[in-house]
Design a protein around this motif. Structure first.
Motif, mmCIF file in Angstrom:
data_model
loop_
_atom_site.group_PDB
_atom_site.id
_atom_site.type_symbol
_atom_site.label_atom_id
_atom_site.label_comp_id
_atom_site.label_asym_id
_atom_site.label_seq_id
_atom_site.Cartn_x
_atom_site.Cartn_y
_atom_site.Cartn_z
ATOM 1 N N MET A 225 16.135 82.259 73.010
ATOM 2 C CA MET A 225 14.919 82.461 72.207
ATOM 3 C C MET A 225 13.824 81.572 72.754
ATOM 4 S SD MET A 225 14.355 81.639 68.163
ATOM 5 C CE MET A 225 12.709 81.598 67.495
ATOM 6 N N SER B 81 19.671 80.007 57.432
ATOM 7 C CA SER B 81 19.281 81.121 58.308
ATOM 8 C C SER B 81 19.671 82.466 57.695
ATOM 9 C CB SER B 81 19.928 80.951 59.684
ATOM 10 O OG SER B 81 21.342 81.004 59.576
ATOM 11 N N ARG C 295 13.804 80.545 59.402
ATOM 12 C CA ARG C 295 13.977 80.206 60.818
ATOM 13 C C ARG C 295 14.412 78.743 60.878
ATOM 14 N NH1 ARG C 295 8.373 80.918 63.130
ATOM 15 N NH2 ARG C 295 7.891 80.116 61.042
ATOM 16 N N GLN D 185 19.880 80.097 70.671
ATOM 17 C CA GLN D 185 20.121 80.813 69.421
ATOM 18 C C GLN D 185 21.567 81.289 69.376
ATOM 19 O OE1 GLN D 185 17.464 84.027 68.700
ATOM 20 N NE2 GLN D 185 18.443 84.668 66.809
ATOM 21 N N SER E 199 21.353 85.416 63.153
ATOM 22 C CA SER E 199 19.956 85.513 63.569
ATOM 23 C C SER E 199 19.137 84.396 62.934
ATOM 24 C CB SER E 199 19.383 86.875 63.169
ATOM 25 O OG SER E 199 19.426 87.020 61.764
ATOM 26 N N LYS E 200 18.045 84.049 63.560
ATOM 27 C CA LYS E 200 17.111 83.012 63.102
ATOM 28 C C LYS E 200 17.769 81.637 63.037
ATOM 29 C CE LYS E 200 14.313 86.171 60.288
ATOM 30 N NZ LYS E 200 13.669 86.383 58.961
ATOM 31 N N SER F 125 18.755 78.572 65.475
ATOM 32 C CA SER F 125 18.625 77.970 66.796
ATOM 33 C C SER F 125 19.233 76.577 66.775
ATOM 34 C CB SER F 125 17.156 77.898 67.215
ATOM 35 O OG SER F 125 16.581 79.188 67.223
#
Length: 736
Positions: free
Chosen positions: A1, A576, A581, A622, A627-628, A630
């Protein structure tokens, strides 16, 4: 990402993000302190007993085994007795003269001194003939063995003397008691009366000399008091000695203050001491501040104007005008300090001399008192010894006279000795009952002692009562953490709950799982309660601010092994999944764990960005499963982690992270002994302290809280990890 990071001042960015925090968290001191009360109530004791059940069981088993073993090894003991009437039941007191006119006779209850009589019955003179007679049948009997097994007492307030004998041979008991009964009856008719008369004659012969000695010593004490005007010289000596000691202590304290004052006076004479004296002078410090501001303004204006420009000259002229004022103020403050210290030294020297003179005068008095005190003590001791001897002989004469009057009536045997048939010991039932009570008390006492020596917390209430910190969440003990970290159980539970919601909202027929299916999913209950606890933690953190959500935080613990890295990882994962994020930064540059939890290689990371030229976008990775989410790992472990974390570049990175992500979580080393967490916390919205049930040491936790209090760090709250409770089971049943 890949993300675009804007270069801004970390200090300004941090202040902007922290402005919405509750005011009480920013300005008030940290509300943690150890409670002083150690009293345990009934519920706490029951909790300790439940927790230490194994220790109690072991102690009770050991004690009961010992009691049973001792009971079984004991030989049976038998006991028999006989009773003697030592005085007549109805005595005629008409012939007993009164001791003085108007004084009642003392023979209303008893004229026999039973305590003395019992000692006479046990005396070697009386027992020698009895022992010789018993040795014909039992050669092993001697005086000491007979007396040790013999119990002679007065039966209550009656006129009866009871004699008991104990042995493992019932026949021997009968023989011994018969012999003793015959000997005591014979003694009451012959030997007892003869001995009493001889004793009375001896006492009356000694009384005149004792009375004369008491009179002589009393006259000596009276003359001593008249000659030296003393009532108690020993007490006066102790009083004067106490005054000398008090004056000596005061003089020692004055001398210590004088030494400190002289040292301080010598220190302020030098350059360093003068600087120290000027450190608390407000006018001087204000002038210093003004000069530094002019210098800073001059340096700033030099970037815009030439060296000889008018604005530069004006600023330099202002600075030159302030320098004389600065020197004058420094000289004035220093002179006042010197005068104050010199005056204090003079006062202390005067006080020390006065105390020394008073101490010297008292010391002379003390030196004169020991001789008089020794003479007076000698007289008092002689008087006491003589008086006690006289009183003892008078009491003995009175007792012997009473006993002599009573010996004219012989003793009577009111209960003859009988051979015992039932042993009196060991009493198995009583021993077992006492053993059970003792083992229970020792077991509970051992458990309470272990609990008192245990330096960890075992209940949530203990954490809340002692620490006084907001409790953000209680994380349950989880055995299946590897599965949760891989996302398998979390995804399966999330899919299952989503299907249930979709079926319910679509209006289709109600879906009811069979109880067997629920039992099969029971193992997932442990994972579900773990995830729900983390959701509660995430929600509570977001609710700490009423205006804007918390954007960055530090997660740390007092010591190692409290689970801070696990909490940080799963909190980031939960945040997340809720649409934020999230960036998880492994700031533990000493013993990193995040790369292990996320299964990411740690070849490069945070240390590579701070100490090298690697772009920050390269180290932000990531997770493919969430998802979202990191992660920045630590990278190579540097030789000086604190230096990297305190660098300006790290502050800049933290400000950029906070702008680019909804939530930034920093996993840091423990607080005690390391400054890493304290260096990062001021640049975030606060710190979350992770503790572990049954593990976190109280002293280490207190040390960590004290360090946070000194650093004025914003503590968001407390997370209790590793909690085992059935309350989550009730929640799981409700969800079902």
């Amino acid at each position: 990402m890949e993300i675009s990071l804007v270069k801004t001042s970390s200090l300004n960015g941090n202040n902007g993000n922290r402005s919405y925090l509750p005011q009480v968290l920013q300005t008030q001191p940290l509300p943690f302190s150890e409670g002083q009360g150690d009293d345990w109530d009934l519920f706490q004791i029951l909790s300790v007993v439940k927790r230490r059940a194994l220790v109690i069981a072991v102690v009770m088993t050991a004690v009961m085994a010992g009691v049973v073993g001792v009971t079984l090894k004991q030989k049976p003991e038998y006991l028999a007795k006989f009773q003697i009437l030592a005085e007549p039941v109805n005595s005629d007191d008409s012939n007993v003269p009164k001791l003085a006119s108007g004084i009642e006779r003392k023979f209303d209850k008893s004229g026999l001194d039973y305590e003395t009589q019992i000692q006479v019955l046990r005396s070697p003179e009386l027992m020698t003939s009895i022992v010789k007679q018993l040795q014909l049948s039992y050669p092993e009997i001697n005086y000491y063995s007979l007396v040790n097994s013999l119990i002679i007492t007065r039966l209550g307030e009656t006129k009866i003397i009871e004699v008991r004998y104990q042995s493992n041979d019932p026949v021997k008991i009968k023989v011994v008691l018969d012999t003793l009964a015959q000997a005591y009856l014979k003694y009451s008719l012959e030997n007892r009366q003869t001995n009493l008369r001889q004793g009375i004659q001896f006492v009356e012969k000694q009384l005149p000399s004792l009375q004369n000695r008491v009179d002589q010593i009393q006259q000596q004490v009276q003359k001593f008091r008249q000659n030296y005007d003393f009532i108690d010289p020993q007490g006066q000596a102790e009083q004067i000695a106490g005054l000398v000691q008090s004056l000596s202590g005061q003089r020692l304290a004055i001398n210590q203050q004088l030494a400190i004052a002289r040292t301080y006076f010598a220190s302020i004479q030098g350059a360093e001491g003068a600087k120290t004296a000027l450190s608390d002078a407000p006018v001087y410090q204000q002038l210093i501040t003004n000069i530094r501001q002019l210098e800073a303004q001059t340096a700033f204006e030099l970037t815009r104007f030439q060296e000889n420009s008018v604005p530069i000259e004006v600023l330099r002229e202002k600075r030159q005008r302030l320098l004389p004022l600065l020197h004058q103020e420094a000289q004035r403050v220093w002179s006042i300090k010197v005068a104050q210290v010199a005056n204090e030294i003079q006062n202390l020297e005067s006080q020390s001399q006065t105390l020394a003179l008073a101490e010297k005068k008292l010391q002379k008095k003390v030196e004169q008192l020991p001789v008089l005190a020794r003479q007076y003590t000698e007289l008092q001791r002689n008087l006491q010894i003589a008086t006690e001897s006289l009183n003892r002989f008078l009491a003995t004469r009175e007792t012997l006279q009473i006993q002599a009057a009573q010996t004219q009536i012989p003793w009577q045997l009111v209960q003859a000795p009988v051979q015992p048939e039932v042993p009196v010991s060991p009493n198995t039932q009583r021993n077992l009952m006492l053993g059970l009570v003792a083992s229970t008390l020792l077991g509970i006492g051992s458990a309470l002692l272990l609990e008192k020596l245990d330096n960890t917390y075992h209940t949530v209430d203990a954490f809340k009562d002692k620490l006084k910190l907001p409790l953000l969440a209680t994380i349950p003990f989880e055995k299946q953490l590897p599965k949760i970290q891989n996302g398998t159980i979390a995804d399966r539970n999330r899919t299952k709950l989503a299907n249930l919601r979709s079926q319910d909202s679509s209006g289709s027929s109600e879906v009811v799982e069979h109880p067997d299916t629920l039992n099969q999913d029971y193992n997932q209950y442990e994972s579900l309660k773990f995830l729900e606890a983390l959701r509660v933690l995430h929600t509570n953190i977001q609710l700490l601010s009423s205006d804007q959500p918390i954007r960055s935080l530090v997660i740390s613990s007092a010591g190692a092994g409290d689970g801070k890295s696990t909490v940080a990882f799963h909190l980031a994962q939960i945040a997340s999944t809720m649409g934020q994020r999230v960036l998880l930064v492994d700031a533990d540059l000493r013993r990193p764990r995040i790369h292990t939890l996320t299964n990411i290689n740690n070849l490069w990371g945070l240390s590579s960005v701070i100490s090298g030229n690697m772009p920050v976008e390269t180290v932000i990775r990531q997770l493919p499963s969430v998802s979202k989410f990191s992660v920045i790992t630590t990278g190579p472990i540097p030789p000086d982690p604190a230096k990297l974390l305190s660098s300006q570049k790290m502050k800049q990175l933290m400000a950029d992270f906070q702008k680019a992500f909804d939530l930034v979580i920093y996993d840091t080393p423990p607080l005690v002994g390391l400054a890493d967490a304290s260096l990062l916390a001021p640049s975030t919205d606060g710190i979350v302290l992770v503790t572990r049930m049954h593990k976190t040491d109280r002293s280490v936790l207190k040390e960590a809280l004290d360090s946070l209090k000194i650093n004025r760090s914003n503590v968001l709250g407390l997370v209790i990890n590793g909690h085992k409770s059935m309350s989550y089971y009730n929640y799981y049943k409700y969800k079902k």
